[in-house]
Design an enzyme around this catalytic site. Sequence first.
Site, PDB file in Angstrom:
ATOM      1  N   LYS A   1       0.837  -1.217   0.000  1.00  0.00           N
ATOM      2  CA  LYS A   1       0.000   0.000   0.000  1.00  0.00           C
ATOM      3  C   LYS A   1       0.868   1.263   0.000  1.00  0.00           C
ATOM      4  CE  LYS A   1      -2.392  -0.981   3.758  1.00  0.00           C
ATOM      5  NZ  LYS A   1      -1.739  -2.237   4.180  1.00  0.00           N
TER       6      LYS A   1
ATOM      7  N   ARG B   1      -9.854   0.253   9.421  1.00  0.00           N
ATOM      8  CA  ARG B   1      -9.385  -1.106   9.646  1.00  0.00           C
ATOM      9  C   ARG B   1     -10.406  -1.961  10.395  1.00  0.00           C
ATOM     10  NH1 ARG B   1      -3.456   0.040   9.349  1.00  0.00           N
ATOM     11  NH2 ARG B   1      -2.302  -1.868   9.662  1.00  0.00           N
TER      12      ARG B   1
ATOM     13  N   ARG C   1      11.817  -6.087   5.235  1.00  0.00           N
ATOM     14  CA  ARG C   1      11.572  -4.675   4.929  1.00  0.00           C
ATOM     15  C   ARG C   1      12.423  -3.738   5.793  1.00  0.00           C
ATOM     16  NH1 ARG C   1       5.473  -2.361   5.135  1.00  0.00           N
ATOM     17  NH2 ARG C   1       5.558  -2.690   7.385  1.00  0.00           N
TER      18      ARG C   1
ATOM     19  N   ARG D   1      11.413  -1.796  11.220  1.00  0.00           N
ATOM     20  CA  ARG D   1      10.318  -1.471  12.135  1.00  0.00           C
ATOM     21  C   ARG D   1      10.220  -2.500  13.260  1.00  0.00           C
ATOM     22  NH1 ARG D   1       4.982  -0.045   8.654  1.00  0.00           N
ATOM     23  NH2 ARG D   1       4.049  -1.278  10.330  1.00  0.00           N
TER      24      ARG D   1
ATOM     25  N   ARG E   1      -0.250  -9.570  12.672  1.00  0.00           N
ATOM     26  CA  ARG E   1      -0.880  -8.455  11.964  1.00  0.00           C
ATOM     27  C   ARG E   1      -1.699  -8.955  10.772  1.00  0.00           C
ATOM     28  NH1 ARG E   1       4.301  -5.560  10.790  1.00  0.00           N
ATOM     29  NH2 ARG E   1       3.117  -4.025   9.615  1.00  0.00           N
TER      30      ARG E   1
HETATM   31  P1  AMP Z   1       0.624   0.089   9.352  1.00  0.00           P
HETATM   32  O1  AMP Z   1       1.803   0.980   9.203  1.00  0.00           O
HETATM   33  O2  AMP Z   1      -0.554   0.533   8.565  1.00  0.00           O
HETATM   34  O3  AMP Z   1       0.971  -1.363   9.124  1.00  0.00           O
HETATM   35  O4  AMP Z   1       0.180   0.209  10.887  1.00  0.00           O
HETATM   36  C1  AMP Z   1       1.046  -0.173  11.942  1.00  0.00           C
HETATM   37  C2  AMP Z   1       0.256  -0.359  13.218  1.00  0.00           C
HETATM   38  O5  AMP Z   1      -0.393   0.874  13.581  1.00  0.00           O
HETATM   39  C3  AMP Z   1      -0.865  -1.376  13.154  1.00  0.00           C
HETATM   40  O6  AMP Z   1      -0.412  -2.712  13.334  1.00  0.00           O
HETATM   41  C4  AMP Z   1      -1.789  -0.900  14.278  1.00  0.00           C
HETATM   42  O7  AMP Z   1      -1.243  -1.249  15.548  1.00  0.00           O
HETATM   43  C5  AMP Z   1      -1.677   0.617  14.160  1.00  0.00           C
HETATM   44  N1  AMP Z   1      -2.716   1.171  13.246  1.00  0.00           N
HETATM   45  C6  AMP Z   1      -2.524   1.820  12.069  1.00  0.00           C
HETATM   46  N2  AMP Z   1      -3.688   2.197  11.511  1.00  0.00           N
HETATM   47  C7  AMP Z   1      -4.650   1.763  12.355  1.00  0.00           C
HETATM   48  C8  AMP Z   1      -6.076   1.826  12.345  1.00  0.00           C
HETATM   49  N3  AMP Z   1      -6.762   2.391  11.344  1.00  0.00           N
HETATM   50  N4  AMP Z   1      -6.747   1.263  13.389  1.00  0.00           N
HETATM   51  C9  AMP Z   1      -6.093   0.701  14.415  1.00  0.00           C
HETATM   52  N5  AMP Z   1      -4.758   0.593  14.493  1.00  0.00           N
HETATM   53  C10 AMP Z   1      -4.028   1.118  13.474  1.00  0.00           C
END
Ligand code: AMP
Length: 220
Positions: free
Chosen positions: A13, A88, A127, A160, A171
Amino acid sequence: MNLLLFGPPGSGKGTQADFLTREYGIPQISTGDILRDDVKRGTELGLKAREFMNRGELVPDEVMVEMIRERITRPDCAGGFLLDGFPRTVPQAEALDGMLETIGQRIDRLLYLHVELEELVERLTGRWVCPRCARSYHMVNNRPQDDMKCNVDRTGLVHRDDDTEQTARRRAEVFYQRTYPILAFYRQRGISVEVDGQGSIAEVRERVKRALQGQTGEAA
Ligand code: AMP
């Protein structure tokens, strides 16, 4: 154009968002990037979110909904925006709908990047990301030009905390349990498009372009 990028963690994404924001001249809103920035700055939100993120769990809906409300009402979103990582959960999707309705807007397209589980885990564990601009690299598929530095701003790349194998699997599981169901919500409206997210970045970019032009890509 209000575009929603949808897909499991590691589906590309953020990588595809890079060209879409240029193509459409709209800002990318990545809730993960916003949260990581707060964690780095040690804000109240960052302190609250950190534990959830490190375990691969979702941050509570109320926190995320307020964050998005504040972000999409900023002037740079007036001509459209690209959402990456939000909504989400079903309550997040419903809240987004409500807030867009009050400002006379809606989501125009949802683009679903589909990638198989083992490929996701391989991508996430390999990554490396730029802590300044959030661009992602991969030590096999998308190496930085210069040793461990971002191609764009030359910042040293980092791994990360949540890109360990165990957290990556959790995840992905959370995605299929809590996030995938919202696809039905957008499918019903006939605005979702599904693209095969496997292959090189350039191959996926071509598929995304064609799907958004409506020439190909299965209507999901
Ligand atoms: P991402 O970078 O999108 O993979 O997000 C990393 C982490 O941030 C996720 O595993 C969640 O812990 C948190 N996170 C990001 N966006 C959301 C969301 N819309 N709702 C809840 N948690 C989120």
